[in-house]
Scaffold this active site. Structure first.
Site, PDB file in Angstrom:
ATOM      1  N   ASN A 191       0.863  -1.204  -0.029  1.00 20.90           N
ATOM      2  CA  ASN A 191       0.147  -0.118   0.042  1.00 20.90           C
ATOM      3  C   ASN A 191       0.981   1.131  -0.117  1.00 20.90           C
ATOM      4  O   ASN A 191       1.438   1.459   1.079  1.00 20.90           O
ATOM      5  CB  ASN A 191      -0.780   0.129   1.187  1.00 20.90           C
ATOM      6  CG  ASN A 191      -1.858   1.154   1.444  1.00 20.90           C
ATOM      7  OD1 ASN A 191      -1.752   1.908   0.691  1.00 20.90           O
ATOM      8  ND2 ASN A 191      -2.615   1.240   2.420  1.00 20.90           N
ATOM      9  N   ARG A 234      -2.573  -2.091  -3.623  1.00 20.54           N
ATOM     10  CA  ARG A 234      -3.835  -1.418  -3.373  1.00 20.54           C
ATOM     11  C   ARG A 234      -3.552  -0.061  -4.070  1.00 20.54           C
ATOM     12  O   ARG A 234      -2.513   0.451  -3.978  1.00 20.54           O
ATOM     13  CB  ARG A 234      -3.480  -1.058  -1.932  1.00 20.54           C
ATOM     14  CG  ARG A 234      -4.868  -0.179  -1.485  1.00 20.54           C
ATOM     15  CD  ARG A 234      -5.022   0.277  -0.019  1.00 20.54           C
ATOM     16  NE  ARG A 234      -6.208   1.027   0.072  1.00 20.54           N
ATOM     17  CZ  ARG A 234      -6.703   1.223   1.326  1.00 20.54           C
ATOM     18  NH1 ARG A 234      -5.710   1.167   2.256  1.00 20.54           N
ATOM     19  NH2 ARG A 234      -7.760   1.984   1.586  1.00 20.54           N
ATOM     20  N   HIS A 266     -12.815   2.710   0.202  1.00 23.41           N
ATOM     21  CA  HIS A 266     -12.935   1.401   1.137  1.00 23.41           C
ATOM     22  C   HIS A 266     -13.372   0.173   0.656  1.00 23.41           C
ATOM     23  O   HIS A 266     -13.933  -0.405   1.512  1.00 23.41           O
ATOM     24  CB  HIS A 266     -13.588   1.886   2.287  1.00 23.41           C
ATOM     25  CG  HIS A 266     -12.993   3.040   3.221  1.00 23.41           C
ATOM     26  ND1 HIS A 266     -13.554   4.077   4.135  1.00 23.41           N
ATOM     27  CD2 HIS A 266     -11.817   3.277   3.593  1.00 23.41           C
ATOM     28  CE1 HIS A 266     -12.901   4.807   4.652  1.00 23.41           C
ATOM     29  NE2 HIS A 266     -11.617   4.558   4.594  1.00 23.41           N
ATOM     30  N   ARG A 289     -11.193  15.311   7.716  1.00 28.76           N
ATOM     31  CA  ARG A 289     -11.941  15.614   6.510  1.00 28.76           C
ATOM     32  C   ARG A 289     -13.218  15.916   6.775  1.00 28.76           C
ATOM     33  O   ARG A 289     -13.982  15.393   7.608  1.00 28.76           O
ATOM     34  CB  ARG A 289     -12.046  14.512   5.250  1.00 28.76           C
ATOM     35  CG  ARG A 289     -10.837  14.017   5.016  1.00 28.76           C
ATOM     36  CD  ARG A 289     -11.091  12.845   3.812  1.00 28.76           C
ATOM     37  NE  ARG A 289      -9.832  11.926   3.846  1.00 28.76           N
ATOM     38  CZ  ARG A 289      -9.697  10.642   3.628  1.00 28.76           C
ATOM     39  NH1 ARG A 289     -10.776   9.863   3.792  1.00 28.76           N
ATOM     40  NH2 ARG A 289      -8.618  10.254   3.388  1.00 28.76           N
ATOM     41  N   GLU A 320      -7.903  -5.415   5.050  1.00 24.62           N
ATOM     42  CA  GLU A 320      -7.893  -5.118   3.540  1.00 24.62           C
ATOM     43  C   GLU A 320      -6.755  -6.027   2.820  1.00 24.62           C
ATOM     44  O   GLU A 320      -6.908  -6.524   1.710  1.00 24.62           O
ATOM     45  CB  GLU A 320      -7.587  -3.698   3.294  1.00 24.62           C
ATOM     46  CG  GLU A 320      -9.155  -2.794   3.624  1.00 24.62           C
ATOM     47  CD  GLU A 320      -8.568  -1.388   3.690  1.00 24.62           C
ATOM     48  OE1 GLU A 320      -8.067  -1.247   5.021  1.00 24.62           O
ATOM     49  OE2 GLU A 320      -9.134  -0.539   3.207  1.00 24.62           O
TER      50      GLU A 320
END
Ligand code: ADP
Length: 397
Positions: A7, A90, A179, A240, A383
């Site tokens: 990732n 990823r 996601h 965010r 993940e």
């Protein structure tokens, strides 16, 4: 079958080496501060954490160092890189092109590069990892797993914004959702837990971490999700802003004298629960503060939990019901406090949280009462395993 999962961020590389015969972790690590002063590789072997501090000017050097640590020297976990049967990358944005994971070829790379305009913060870093691995391990299968792919099943009515259609045609302006790898993994795990097939379930999955999104998964497919064209939309997150009146972007630029770049940074990095609470982006700090009586911290958590609740309500409506609500990711898995707030009003569904189950138990567990019509679960996400499972799927073909 050993699979390396990567990732790559703009200045970091997270990795895990997994044994996919048993789905167990062999080693994991993190390269930080790539291209900056004090770059470092931190890694864990057999539960012991170690670190190597050295100049790491680019992703290629970072991955090269990771491969050396894994396969050479005293803390090696394999004897040769040939033992790695595939590398799973990823990749944040696959646009409308990628509805599934793919084996990486020259033409796939071109298509991922073509998504850079809609993911300028993420795809270039993901590509750096792909370029480096193809150079360092040219004969190893490389697979791209996209954060957006799981949501490509959303119907048009869920992904179109009320903007001139021309923007969609010209730039692909629409909701994509992120996601996806986590939402898919949690869908599969929840179905197993319930002894059913994903095709037979309606789930609302709440991935609540630093970044947070809620997804409606009907019959195994994402039908709506709270993140949008970018991961900025939807819930209030760590830093965010989530959904706001779009007119506020111009208002902030005008009144705070900001450029487009500055306002983007402001909404992505200075807002969310950090901006609202002026305490922290970390929910642990906020919970501690709220429990100690800090009103702003409590208001911030309440605003966050309320938004999660609102999405759950909306998604149960659009699926015409739900079999389960599922909590996952850092906060979703670990915060009984937030889960209790989100689930305060389930009576209309004929459901109730079981306070003791919510408070503690196995990592994967039901937290609603047994007579609840819509069950509530905590299901840890993973993940990396999902990405490695995707690699395995291609290897088995
Ligand atoms: P990401 O992968 O998006 O960076 P994570 O899924 O690791 O995020 O989640 C990080 C968030 O989870 C942080 O805000 C952190 O405070 C929260 N979190 C982790 N553990 C706990 C806990 N025990 N209680 C409350 N919040 C927690």
């Amino acid at each position: 079958m050993k699979i390396l999962v990567l990732n790559c961020g703009s200045s970091s590389i997270k990795y895990q080496l997994l044994d996919m015969a048993t789905e167990t972790l062999i080693t994991k690590g993190l390269v930080e501060r790539i291209g900056l002063k004090d770059s470092v590789l931190k890694y864990t072997v057999e539960g012991v954490q170690r670190k190597i501090e050295r100049d790491i000017p680019g992703h290629s050097e970072g991955i090269s160092l990771v491969l050396d640590v894994i396969s050479k020297g005293e803390h090696r976990v394999i004897d040769s890189l040939d033992e790695i049967t595939a590398v799973g990358h990823r990749v944040t944005h696959g646009g409308e092109k990628f509805k599934d994971s793919v084996v990486i070829t020259d033409s796939v790379i071109k298509d991922i590069e073509a998504c850079i305009p809609i993911a300028p913060l993420h795809n270039p870093a993901n590509l750096e990892g792909i370029y480096a691995c193809r150079k360092l391990m040219p004969d190893t299968l490389q697979v791209a797993v996209f954060d957006t792919a799981f949501h490509q099943t959303m119907p048009e009515k869920a992904y179109m914004y009320g903007l001139p259609y021309d923007l969609y045609k010209k730039y692909g302006v629409r909701r994509y959702g992120f996601h996806g790898t986590s939402h898919r993994y949690v869908t599969e795990q929840t179905a197993k837990l319930m002894g059913k097939k994903p095709e037979d379930l309606k789930l609302v999955i709440c991935h609540l971490g630093n970044g947070a999104s809620v997804t409606a998964v009907k019959n195994g497919k994402s039908v709506d999700t709270s993140m949008g064209f970018t991961p900025l939309e939807g819930l209030i997150m760590g830093t965010r802003c989530g959904e706001i009146d779009p007119a506020l972007v111009c208002f902030i630029m005008e009144h705070e004298d900001m450029t487009a770049k500055q306002v983007s940074r402001y909404l992505n990095s200075k807002s969310g629960v950090l901006g609202l609470s002026e305490i922290s982006s970390d929910f642990r700090d906020l919970e501690d503060a709220a429990i100690a009586g800090d009103e702003r911290a409590e208001m911030t958590i309440n605003a966050f939990a309320y938004q999660v609740e609102r999405y759950i309500g909306a998604y149960i409506m659009v699926m015409n019901g739900a079999d389960a609500i599922v909590f996952t990711a850092g906060l979703g898995e670990n915060s009984p406090y937030v889960r209790a707030k989100v689930c305060a009003d389930l009576d209309y569904l004929g459901s109730r949280l079981d306070a003791a189950r919510n408070e503690k138990g196995e990592k994967t567990r039901k937290i609603s009462t047994d007579d609840s019509k819509v069950a509530v679960y905590v299901v840890p996400t993973n993940e990396e395993i999902m990405i490695a499972r995707e690699c395995k799927r291609f290897l088995n073909k």
